[in-house]
Design a protein around this motif. Sequence first.
Motif, mmCIF file in Angstrom:
data_model
loop_
_atom_site.group_PDB
_atom_site.id
_atom_site.type_symbol
_atom_site.label_atom_id
_atom_site.label_comp_id
_atom_site.label_asym_id
_atom_site.label_seq_id
_atom_site.Cartn_x
_atom_site.Cartn_y
_atom_site.Cartn_z
ATOM 1 N N VAL A 75 0.880 -1.246 0.040
ATOM 2 C CA VAL A 75 0.109 -0.157 -0.075
ATOM 3 C C VAL A 75 0.623 1.140 -0.209
ATOM 4 C CG1 VAL A 75 -1.567 1.350 1.264
ATOM 5 C CG2 VAL A 75 -1.888 -1.206 1.015
ATOM 6 N N VAL A 76 1.991 1.370 0.872
ATOM 7 C CA VAL A 76 2.748 2.374 0.974
ATOM 8 C C VAL A 76 3.504 2.564 -0.595
ATOM 9 C CG1 VAL A 76 4.987 3.395 1.853
ATOM 10 C CG2 VAL A 76 3.432 2.272 3.375
ATOM 11 N N LEU A 77 3.942 1.610 -1.055
ATOM 12 C CA LEU A 77 4.705 1.603 -2.377
ATOM 13 C C LEU A 77 3.652 1.979 -3.700
ATOM 14 C CD1 LEU A 77 7.510 0.522 -2.968
ATOM 15 C CD2 LEU A 77 6.616 -1.360 -3.846
ATOM 16 N N VAL A 78 2.406 1.673 -3.529
ATOM 17 C CA VAL A 78 1.412 2.143 -4.698
ATOM 18 C C VAL A 78 1.363 3.598 -4.256
ATOM 19 C CG1 VAL A 78 -1.055 1.972 -5.033
ATOM 20 C CG2 VAL A 78 0.272 -0.014 -4.663
ATOM 21 N N ALA A 79 1.130 4.029 -3.146
ATOM 22 C CA ALA A 79 0.901 5.579 -2.876
ATOM 23 C C ALA A 79 2.377 6.228 -3.202
ATOM 24 C CB ALA A 79 0.638 5.777 -1.179
ATOM 25 N N TRP A 80 3.311 5.647 -3.142
ATOM 26 C CA TRP A 80 4.575 6.242 -3.457
ATOM 27 C C TRP A 80 4.709 6.541 -4.860
ATOM 28 C CZ3 TRP A 80 7.861 9.673 -2.503
ATOM 29 C CH2 TRP A 80 9.138 10.097 -3.265
ATOM 30 N N GLU A 81 4.595 5.394 -5.620
ATOM 31 C CA GLU A 81 4.551 5.432 -7.101
ATOM 32 C C GLU A 81 3.589 6.516 -7.537
ATOM 33 O OE1 GLU A 81 6.662 4.438 -9.119
ATOM 34 O OE2 GLU A 81 7.911 3.226 -7.644
ATOM 35 N N LEU A 82 2.404 6.515 -7.177
ATOM 36 C CA LEU A 82 1.352 7.597 -7.607
ATOM 37 C C LEU A 82 1.875 8.949 -7.413
ATOM 38 C CD1 LEU A 82 -2.131 5.819 -6.497
ATOM 39 C CD2 LEU A 82 -0.958 5.921 -8.761
ATOM 40 N N ILE A 83 2.184 9.254 -6.347
ATOM 41 C CA ILE A 83 2.997 10.588 -5.911
ATOM 42 C C ILE A 83 4.174 10.883 -6.550
ATOM 43 C CG2 ILE A 83 3.885 12.071 -4.136
ATOM 44 C CD1 ILE A 83 2.286 10.422 -2.008
ATOM 45 N N ASP A 84 5.084 9.886 -6.904
ATOM 46 C CA ASP A 84 6.160 10.133 -7.541
ATOM 47 C C ASP A 84 5.999 10.235 -9.167
ATOM 48 O OD1 ASP A 84 9.130 10.181 -7.547
ATOM 49 O OD2 ASP A 84 8.891 8.451 -8.889
ATOM 50 N N LYS A 85 5.112 9.654 -9.641
ATOM 51 C CA LYS A 85 4.823 9.680 -11.311
ATOM 52 C C LYS A 85 3.916 10.983 -11.537
ATOM 53 C CE LYS A 85 7.028 6.055 -12.745
ATOM 54 N NZ LYS A 85 7.866 5.634 -11.672
ATOM 55 N N ILE B 126 -4.283 0.035 -9.037
ATOM 56 C CA ILE B 126 -3.454 -0.924 -9.032
ATOM 57 C C ILE B 126 -2.510 -1.486 -10.286
ATOM 58 C CG2 ILE B 126 -3.045 -3.485 -8.424
ATOM 59 C CD1 ILE B 126 -3.920 -2.163 -5.883
ATOM 60 N N GLY B 127 -3.271 -0.919 -11.444
ATOM 61 C CA GLY B 127 -2.693 -1.013 -12.797
ATOM 62 C C GLY B 127 -1.685 0.001 -12.793
ATOM 63 N N ILE B 128 -1.879 1.004 -12.494
ATOM 64 C CA ILE B 128 -0.690 2.086 -12.699
ATOM 65 C C ILE B 128 0.197 1.806 -11.879
ATOM 66 C CG2 ILE B 128 -0.404 4.586 -12.223
ATOM 67 C CD1 ILE B 128 -3.212 5.243 -12.491
ATOM 68 N N ALA B 129 0.036 1.411 -10.715
ATOM 69 C CA ALA B 129 1.289 0.838 -9.673
ATOM 70 C C ALA B 129 2.053 -0.129 -10.267
ATOM 71 C CB ALA B 129 0.844 0.617 -8.383
ATOM 72 N N ALA B 130 1.596 -1.152 -10.852
ATOM 73 C CA ALA B 130 2.247 -2.124 -11.584
ATOM 74 C C ALA B 130 3.083 -1.572 -12.649
ATOM 75 C CB ALA B 130 1.335 -3.330 -11.785
ATOM 76 N N TYR B 131 2.095 -0.756 -13.375
ATOM 77 C CA TYR B 131 2.807 -0.226 -14.579
ATOM 78 C C TYR B 131 4.345 0.536 -14.319
ATOM 79 C CZ TYR B 131 3.831 3.026 -18.476
ATOM 80 O OH TYR B 131 4.396 3.757 -19.278
ATOM 81 N N SER B 132 4.350 1.387 -13.283
ATOM 82 C CA SER B 132 5.582 2.042 -12.830
ATOM 83 C C SER B 132 6.338 1.332 -12.094
ATOM 84 C CB SER B 132 4.886 3.478 -12.070
ATOM 85 O OG SER B 132 4.277 2.947 -10.961
ATOM 86 N N VAL B 134 6.874 -2.354 -12.547
ATOM 87 C CA VAL B 134 7.349 -3.365 -13.151
ATOM 88 C C VAL B 134 7.441 -3.073 -14.806
ATOM 89 C CG1 VAL B 134 6.900 -5.703 -13.904
ATOM 90 C CG2 VAL B 134 6.077 -4.684 -11.789
ATOM 91 N N VAL B 135 6.311 -2.418 -15.449
ATOM 92 C CA VAL B 135 6.624 -2.097 -16.945
ATOM 93 C C VAL B 135 7.680 -1.030 -17.137
ATOM 94 C CG1 VAL B 135 5.189 -1.461 -18.957
ATOM 95 C CG2 VAL B 135 4.291 -2.745 -17.325
ATOM 96 N N VAL B 136 7.918 0.057 -16.461
ATOM 97 C CA VAL B 136 8.711 0.946 -16.662
ATOM 98 C C VAL B 136 10.153 0.755 -16.653
ATOM 99 C CG1 VAL B 136 9.521 3.397 -15.907
ATOM 100 C CG2 VAL B 136 7.010 2.866 -16.301
ATOM 101 N N PRO B 137 10.425 -0.201 -15.459
ATOM 102 C CA PRO B 137 11.715 -0.554 -15.293
ATOM 103 C C PRO B 137 12.135 -1.600 -16.446
ATOM 104 C CG PRO B 137 10.639 -0.701 -13.352
ATOM 105 C CD PRO B 137 9.527 -0.432 -14.280
ATOM 106 N N GLN B 138 11.212 -2.514 -16.931
ATOM 107 C CA GLN B 138 11.548 -3.474 -17.918
ATOM 108 C C GLN B 138 11.355 -2.864 -19.321
ATOM 109 O OE1 GLN B 138 8.561 -6.581 -17.251
ATOM 110 N NE2 GLN B 138 10.229 -8.159 -16.415
ATOM 111 N N LYS B 139 10.796 -1.574 -19.179
ATOM 112 C CA LYS B 139 10.775 -1.069 -20.534
ATOM 113 C C LYS B 139 9.894 -1.789 -21.463
ATOM 114 C CE LYS B 139 15.013 1.587 -20.477
ATOM 115 N NZ LYS B 139 15.413 1.177 -19.122
ATOM 116 N N HIS B 140 9.077 -2.774 -21.254
ATOM 117 C CA HIS B 140 8.059 -3.060 -21.977
ATOM 118 C C HIS B 140 6.830 -3.851 -21.385
ATOM 119 C CE1 HIS B 140 10.035 -6.908 -21.992
ATOM 120 N NE2 HIS B 140 11.001 -6.456 -22.351
ATOM 121 N N PHE B 141 5.824 -3.715 -21.793
ATOM 122 C CA PHE B 141 4.501 -4.545 -21.339
ATOM 123 C C PHE B 141 4.915 -5.982 -21.083
ATOM 124 C CE2 PHE B 141 2.770 -0.795 -23.619
ATOM 125 C CZ PHE B 141 2.204 -0.364 -22.643
ATOM 126 N N SER B 142 4.352 -6.686 -20.310
ATOM 127 C CA SER B 142 4.538 -7.971 -19.918
ATOM 128 C C SER B 142 3.486 -8.791 -19.356
ATOM 129 C CB SER B 142 5.848 -8.272 -19.301
ATOM 130 O OG SER B 142 5.646 -7.769 -17.890
#
Lengths: 357, 289, 253
Positions: A75-85, B126-132, B134-142
């Motif tokens: 949950v923390v990671l999700v929140a952090w990624e959203l803020i960061d991006k 959750i999709g956005i989080a997984a995107y940033s 996993v997808v962004v570091p790997q540089k492609h969808f998977s």
Amino acid sequence: MSDSVDPMNPTEPLGQLPKPATAIPSMAQVSKERKTAASTVLQKIRTSHPRASRIPDSVFAVIILLSAISVFAIVVLVAWELIDKSRLSLHQFGIGFFYGHDWDPVAGSFGAMPFIYGTLVSSFLALLMAVPLSIGVAVYVTEMCPQRLRAIISFLVELLAAIPSVIYGLWGIFVLAPLLREYVEPFLARTLGWTGLFTGPMYGLGMLAAGIIMAIMVVPVIASITREVMTAVPQNQREAVLALGATRWEMIRMGVLRNARIGIVGGVILGLGRALGETMAVTMVIGNRPEIAKSLFAPGYTMASVIANEFTEATGDLYLSALVEIGLALFIVTLIVNALARLLVWSITGGTARVRA
Amino acid sequence: MSAPSAPQQVGLIRRFTNAGATTFAVAAAILVLVPLLAIFAYLVIKGIGSVNWAFLTQTPKPPGEVGGGMANAIVGTGIILAVASVIGVPLGIGSGIYLAEYGRNRFGDLVRFTADVLNGVPSIVIGIAAYSLVVVPQKHFSAFSGGVALGIMMIPTVARATEEMLLMVPNVIREAAYGLGIPKWRTTLSISLRTASAGVITGCMLAFARVAGETAPLLFTAFGNQFWNLKLNQPTAALSLQVFTYAISPYDDWHKQAWAGALILIVLIVGAVAAVRITTSRGMLKGGS
Amino acid sequence: MGVGIEVRGLNAWYGKNQSLNSIDMTVAANHVTAVIGPSGCGKSTYVRCLNRMHETIPEARAEGSVKVGEMDVYGSGSDPVEVRRRIGMVFQKPNPFPTMSIYDNVAAGLKLNGFRNRKQMDELVERSLKLAALWEEVKDSLHKKSGASLSGGQQQRLCIARALAVEPEVLLMDEPASALDPISTSKIEELIFQLKQHYTVVIVTHNMQQAARVAEFTGFFLMGSLIEYDKTEKIFTTPADKRTEDYITGRFG
């Protein structure tokens, strides 16, 4: 250690013991069997590692703790990624992002108001329809229906929750929308057109369709919570009201619903949380146009849908960042809504924290 | 009989309200069940005609062309769900064990609360989080990133189900095991979890069924693919994605295939749940309580 | 073979409430010792302290010295798991493992302690079930029936067999017959009488007749203290303490 007298010199017990049943093996037999090879192995196991159990026990506890921490960390990671991006968009637009009406990726101007409006209106519409229905179903299941039907209806209602969102969307496009366009919307325009809510071209797809589809999806959420809190009302409350000469409805109203009302509100808020974040079905039937229109026949757009539709096509960092910021807003709102709902529901059912004393 | 007393009979208005409320509750129950039956009816009627051998064995044809199938999407869904289960089930059961057996404290409450919050986070987020992540570091969808997104979504459901089921195991059962000199970890895994296994498996299946039809988090993780892909690090088709794409397309034949795909998806979900129900009930000892 | 138990200065707490006040007691090997007293007197807590079950309850703790044979139960190097392996326990309510067959229930302690030899395990299971006087009733359905499918009395004997299978030196019984009908109770009592040949048995009971029937020694607990401890005959005929007399003559509790 035979039958010889112990230093403490015990006497015979007072009571008369009945004769041993035949099922009990003779002591000689048992004594012989005690000296099996198995016993020796057991002695070895027993004496080998006196403190051996502590290490695996603490290793296990650590593994288990780590997986518990992972839930928190995610949950923390999700929140952090959203803020960061979304940082880029946050800096660029500030708070104005949320009341800007203009969403024009080509011109590089991003305002989220149309999506916020669409999300709120469609969710409100959904709750308006779903709340009475859910409470009705819950009342029917817990207080009225025959025992045999109870499990079946509960199961069917829960089954509604198992249908994937995309299938609701599919059904919405090909079944619900034509139905609305041909019959429901003309009827509403004739009878309620004067309110201004039901005017304009009838597409079938639009805010109204989104509200209806979401209502169907939210019913199982609210109904199951309502059923739960109603069941938690003690039987003596019902009996107390009935003993006063109340009708069944009065019993339900005074004895059950009043006691369960906080929990039901919690369930409704939980349903709201689900509706706010609902993506696929809404995206498929709402029309996807970033406009703020009074008429419910008009197409709209929601926060979740705009992310679904435009995320992979977003060209440019600012565009992507703006979409992530919408996601962040969605995350924060659902977080608050869910927290609120949980606290309310827990206050009724006592959570699980107090199940085992 | 002349002494003043409370009304002898229930008033007409009260009776009327009672009847009205009863009618409303019955009507609500019917009204809620109608869409359910309608959806299933349409799935079968519209879907069954397009489910054929080609649909199950071929990959999609180019847009506008008639024919082709969803074989790659069916397999893709399988791959993504396998990844999701590998992530979600152990973490979920682990945290469930923590909550039930160790979590009677502040941190336990925090984890319980976070699990509920995670359960309420919209799948698209959750999709956005997984995107940033996993997808962004790997540089492609998977396929892998799609599995991560769905796996995360499984955790809270599995965790709370495990916790609930473990709490239902009476404490005397644990005491019996401790009394035999069985260490706590062994007691938890071999006695408590085993006693609760039917419920825990059901919880896992519910989580599985819940994510099996998820589409939103796959849009920008698994992404979809018109061709075969069995690699974890490549974009992968999924049934739900395919149904979405076809449903909003302008082609009649794709619409038919969307219904067929939806039918397969729902059969998969219901079938998975039913299969586990049957195996767990058959595996149970007769006469068990 | 059974070993004796020496308890010195045993104190126990639930949170801040002290439930046992410096108990001293010497339990004779290969005899049955009964612990009686009104509810809440600490008698269950007492036996649960003997095999360190007490501390499995959150916020509960115990201090003092308990020696079982040569084993120092509360010694610094002592491992609660090891202690419980050597001191069997039978609980108030029968608690068979519900998802396991009869055989697996009895073998559970062996399997989980790393015992693998199938043939010897069969032997031990049979022996334990015979000792618990359950063998004849269940030998045809060892693997077919679950432990939970037996009657209450059978379940309790199954739990006794399960405790005996790991070959403990001491058997603690916490009101083992309180949830059972009279016929099952008398079967359990017969069994206890037989078991003392091999084990030291400590039994908690609220039923004074039961204590008189099965035990050679009896200790009377009141409000967390051991009031009197003597031969059973002495306790029930000429108790030294007024409070004991009040209790056994039914003047309170």
